[in-house]
Design a protein around this motif. Structure first.
Motif, PDB file in Angstrom:
ATOM      1  N   ASP A  11      -6.675   6.979   7.224  1.00 18.39           N
ATOM      2  CA  ASP A  11      -6.104   6.199   6.368  1.00 18.39           C
ATOM      3  C   ASP A  11      -4.950   6.888   5.366  1.00 18.39           C
ATOM      4  OD1 ASP A  11      -7.745   4.022   6.934  1.00 18.39           O
ATOM      5  OD2 ASP A  11      -9.038   4.348   5.015  1.00 18.39           O
ATOM      6  N   VAL A  12      -5.293   8.178   5.173  1.00 16.08           N
ATOM      7  CA  VAL A  12      -4.538   8.937   4.615  1.00 16.08           C
ATOM      8  C   VAL A  12      -3.157   9.367   5.483  1.00 16.08           C
ATOM      9  CG1 VAL A  12      -4.111  11.315   3.902  1.00 16.08           C
ATOM     10  CG2 VAL A  12      -5.999  10.117   2.923  1.00 16.08           C
ATOM     11  N   GLU A  13      -3.454   9.521   6.531  1.00 15.28           N
ATOM     12  CA  GLU A  13      -2.349   9.918   7.705  1.00 15.28           C
ATOM     13  C   GLU A  13      -1.464   8.756   7.713  1.00 15.28           C
ATOM     14  OE1 GLU A  13      -1.653  12.767   8.783  1.00 15.28           O
ATOM     15  OE2 GLU A  13      -3.600  13.673   8.927  1.00 15.28           O
ATOM     16  N   ALA A  14      -1.972   7.350   7.981  1.00 12.97           N
ATOM     17  CA  ALA A  14      -1.286   6.195   7.941  1.00 12.97           C
ATOM     18  C   ALA A  14      -0.369   6.027   6.547  1.00 12.97           C
ATOM     19  CB  ALA A  14      -2.185   4.865   8.239  1.00 12.97           C
ATOM     20  N   PHE A  15      -1.019   6.327   5.539  1.00 13.83           N
ATOM     21  CA  PHE A  15      -0.343   5.923   4.201  1.00 13.83           C
ATOM     22  C   PHE A  15       0.752   6.761   4.120  1.00 13.83           C
ATOM     23  CE2 PHE A  15       0.175   6.997  -0.255  1.00 13.83           C
ATOM     24  CZ  PHE A  15       0.144   5.992  -1.062  1.00 13.83           C
ATOM     25  N   MET A  16       0.590   8.192   4.224  1.00 17.91           N
ATOM     26  CA  MET A  16       1.751   9.187   4.248  1.00 17.91           C
ATOM     27  C   MET A  16       2.962   9.166   5.119  1.00 17.91           C
ATOM     28  SD  MET A  16      -0.350  13.083   3.808  1.00 17.91           S
ATOM     29  CE  MET A  16      -0.754  13.097   5.569  1.00 17.91           C
ATOM     30  N   LEU A  17       2.584   8.483   6.355  1.00 21.39           N
ATOM     31  CA  LEU A  17       3.541   8.008   7.439  1.00 21.39           C
ATOM     32  C   LEU A  17       4.268   6.740   6.957  1.00 21.39           C
ATOM     33  CD1 LEU A  17       4.948   8.704  10.095  1.00 21.39           C
ATOM     34  CD2 LEU A  17       3.333   6.986  11.199  1.00 21.39           C
ATOM     35  N   THR A  18       3.668   5.767   6.351  1.00 26.41           N
ATOM     36  CA  THR A  18       4.365   4.615   5.890  1.00 26.41           C
ATOM     37  C   THR A  18       5.319   4.873   4.652  1.00 26.41           C
ATOM     38  OG1 THR A  18       2.267   3.249   6.439  1.00 26.41           O
ATOM     39  CG2 THR A  18       3.763   2.302   4.968  1.00 26.41           C
ATOM     40  N   HIS A  19       4.767   5.646   3.726  1.00 31.48           N
ATOM     41  CA  HIS A  19       5.410   6.170   2.287  1.00 31.48           C
ATOM     42  C   HIS A  19       6.585   7.262   2.711  1.00 31.48           C
ATOM     43  CE1 HIS A  19       3.564   2.873   0.407  1.00 31.48           C
ATOM     44  NE2 HIS A  19       2.606   3.195   0.589  1.00 31.48           N
ATOM     45  N   GLY A  20       6.410   7.970   3.902  1.00 36.90           N
ATOM     46  CA  GLY A  20       7.334   9.237   3.945  1.00 36.90           C
ATOM     47  C   GLY A  20       6.811  10.391   3.037  1.00 36.90           C
ATOM     48  N   ILE A  21       5.446  10.610   2.648  1.00 41.45           N
ATOM     49  CA  ILE A  21       5.158  11.640   1.726  1.00 41.45           C
ATOM     50  C   ILE A  21       4.589  12.639   2.631  1.00 41.45           C
ATOM     51  CG2 ILE A  21       3.493  11.977   0.044  1.00 41.45           C
ATOM     52  CD1 ILE A  21       3.501   9.331  -0.938  1.00 41.45           C
ATOM     53  N   ALA A  22       4.854  13.779   2.242  1.00 39.24           N
ATOM     54  CA  ALA A  22       4.267  15.091   2.990  1.00 39.24           C
ATOM     55  C   ALA A  22       2.913  15.414   2.564  1.00 39.24           C
ATOM     56  CB  ALA A  22       5.300  16.296   2.534  1.00 39.24           C
ATOM     57  N   PRO A  23       2.064  15.943   3.531  1.00 43.15           N
ATOM     58  CA  PRO A  23       0.795  16.295   3.012  1.00 43.15           C
ATOM     59  C   PRO A  23       0.593  17.173   1.774  1.00 43.15           C
ATOM     60  CG  PRO A  23       1.150  16.671   5.215  1.00 43.15           C
ATOM     61  CD  PRO A  23       2.334  16.520   4.847  1.00 43.15           C
ATOM     62  N   THR A  24       1.395  18.113   1.652  1.00 42.61           N
ATOM     63  CA  THR A  24       1.349  18.760   0.372  1.00 42.61           C
ATOM     64  C   THR A  24       1.730  18.008  -0.943  1.00 42.61           C
ATOM     65  OG1 THR A  24       1.927  20.816   1.370  1.00 42.61           O
ATOM     66  CG2 THR A  24       2.106  20.939  -0.992  1.00 42.61           C
ATOM     67  N   LEU A  51     -13.061  11.792  -1.733  1.00 38.17           N
ATOM     68  CA  LEU A  51     -12.744  10.729  -1.067  1.00 38.17           C
ATOM     69  C   LEU A  51     -12.465   9.619  -1.953  1.00 38.17           C
ATOM     70  CD1 LEU A  51     -15.262  11.253   2.130  1.00 38.17           C
ATOM     71  CD2 LEU A  51     -12.734  12.014   1.867  1.00 38.17           C
ATOM     72  N   ASP A  52     -13.298   9.332  -2.790  1.00 40.33           N
ATOM     73  CA  ASP A  52     -13.223   8.099  -3.836  1.00 40.33           C
ATOM     74  C   ASP A  52     -11.755   8.241  -4.544  1.00 40.33           C
ATOM     75  OD1 ASP A  52     -15.607   7.017  -2.864  1.00 40.33           O
ATOM     76  OD2 ASP A  52     -16.806   7.693  -4.576  1.00 40.33           O
ATOM     77  N   ARG A  53     -11.650   9.254  -4.958  1.00 39.63           N
ATOM     78  CA  ARG A  53     -10.325   9.477  -5.740  1.00 39.63           C
ATOM     79  C   ARG A  53      -8.923   9.205  -4.772  1.00 39.63           C
ATOM     80  NH1 ARG A  53      -9.859  14.565  -9.596  1.00 39.63           N
ATOM     81  NH2 ARG A  53      -7.745  13.875  -9.709  1.00 39.63           N
ATOM     82  N   VAL A  54      -9.206   9.798  -3.416  1.00 41.91           N
ATOM     83  CA  VAL A  54      -7.748   9.476  -2.642  1.00 41.91           C
ATOM     84  C   VAL A  54      -7.927   8.026  -2.183  1.00 41.91           C
ATOM     85  CG1 VAL A  54      -7.385   9.856   0.071  1.00 41.91           C
ATOM     86  CG2 VAL A  54      -8.154  11.888  -1.339  1.00 41.91           C
ATOM     87  N   ARG A  55      -8.938   7.324  -2.052  1.00 40.37           N
ATOM     88  CA  ARG A  55      -8.911   5.960  -1.567  1.00 40.37           C
ATOM     89  C   ARG A  55      -8.216   5.228  -3.057  1.00 40.37           C
ATOM     90  NH1 ARG A  55     -13.994   4.036   1.967  1.00 40.37           N
ATOM     91  NH2 ARG A  55     -12.335   3.848   3.656  1.00 40.37           N
ATOM     92  N   GLN A  56      -8.861   5.569  -4.281  1.00 38.96           N
ATOM     93  CA  GLN A  56      -8.352   4.686  -5.509  1.00 38.96           C
ATOM     94  C   GLN A  56      -6.621   5.007  -5.523  1.00 38.96           C
ATOM     95  OE1 GLN A  56     -10.333   2.971  -7.167  1.00 38.96           O
ATOM     96  NE2 GLN A  56      -8.490   2.102  -8.083  1.00 38.96           N
ATOM     97  N   PHE A  57      -6.472   6.441  -5.446  1.00 41.23           N
ATOM     98  CA  PHE A  57      -4.866   6.591  -5.376  1.00 41.23           C
ATOM     99  C   PHE A  57      -4.016   5.608  -4.446  1.00 41.23           C
ATOM    100  CE2 PHE A  57      -1.217   8.620  -3.675  1.00 41.23           C
ATOM    101  CZ  PHE A  57      -0.240   8.863  -4.947  1.00 41.23           C
ATOM    102  N   MET A  58      -4.553   5.675  -3.389  1.00 45.19           N
ATOM    103  CA  MET A  58      -3.900   4.758  -2.206  1.00 45.19           C
ATOM    104  C   MET A  58      -3.952   3.246  -2.512  1.00 45.19           C
ATOM    105  SD  MET A  58      -4.583   6.740   1.454  1.00 45.19           S
ATOM    106  CE  MET A  58      -6.459   6.378   1.529  1.00 45.19           C
ATOM    107  N   HIS A  59      -5.062   2.896  -3.180  1.00 45.34           N
ATOM    108  CA  HIS A  59      -5.058   1.482  -3.464  1.00 45.34           C
ATOM    109  C   HIS A  59      -4.148   1.027  -4.895  1.00 45.34           C
ATOM    110  CE1 HIS A  59      -6.986  -1.900  -5.912  1.00 45.34           C
ATOM    111  NE2 HIS A  59      -6.988  -2.617  -4.755  1.00 45.34           N
ATOM    112  N   ASP A  60      -4.018   1.954  -5.639  1.00 47.87           N
ATOM    113  CA  ASP A  60      -3.212   1.746  -6.988  1.00 47.87           C
ATOM    114  C   ASP A  60      -1.681   2.246  -6.782  1.00 47.87           C
ATOM    115  OD1 ASP A  60      -5.611   1.024  -8.072  1.00 47.87           O
ATOM    116  OD2 ASP A  60      -6.107   2.908  -9.163  1.00 47.87           O
TER     117      ASP A  60
END
Length: 85
Positions: A11-24, A51-60
């Protein structure tokens, strides 16, 4: 069967690709930790809390406007302009 960490990493990899955000940058935005995505990829220091914080961030997450520099065609100086992310 995939683990929760593997699912969140996908999910994180897809999110970063979609929004053009670098991993760092993503790690710093979520937890002020530039190594977060690399740790997820290596499966080290992964906790349910992270993992919960990551998911919450992507949701919000809501993209904001960001400033980018452009060069003036006349004198080649840098000008600031607002672009939607």
């Amino acid at each position: 069967m995939k683990t929760l960490a593997e699912t969140v990493l996908e999910d994180v990899e897809a999110f970063m690709l979609t929004h053009g955000i670098a991993p760092t940058t993503f790690g710093k935005m979520v937890m002020n930790d530039g190594h977060l995505v690399f740790e997820l990829r290596r499966k080290c220091n992964v906790t349910i809390g992270k993992l919960d914080r990551v998911r919450q961030f992507m949701h919000d997450y809501r993209p904001t406007q960001r400033k980018i520099s452009k060069r003036c065609q006349r004198c080649r100086c840098r000008q600031r302009s607002t672009v939607s992310a």
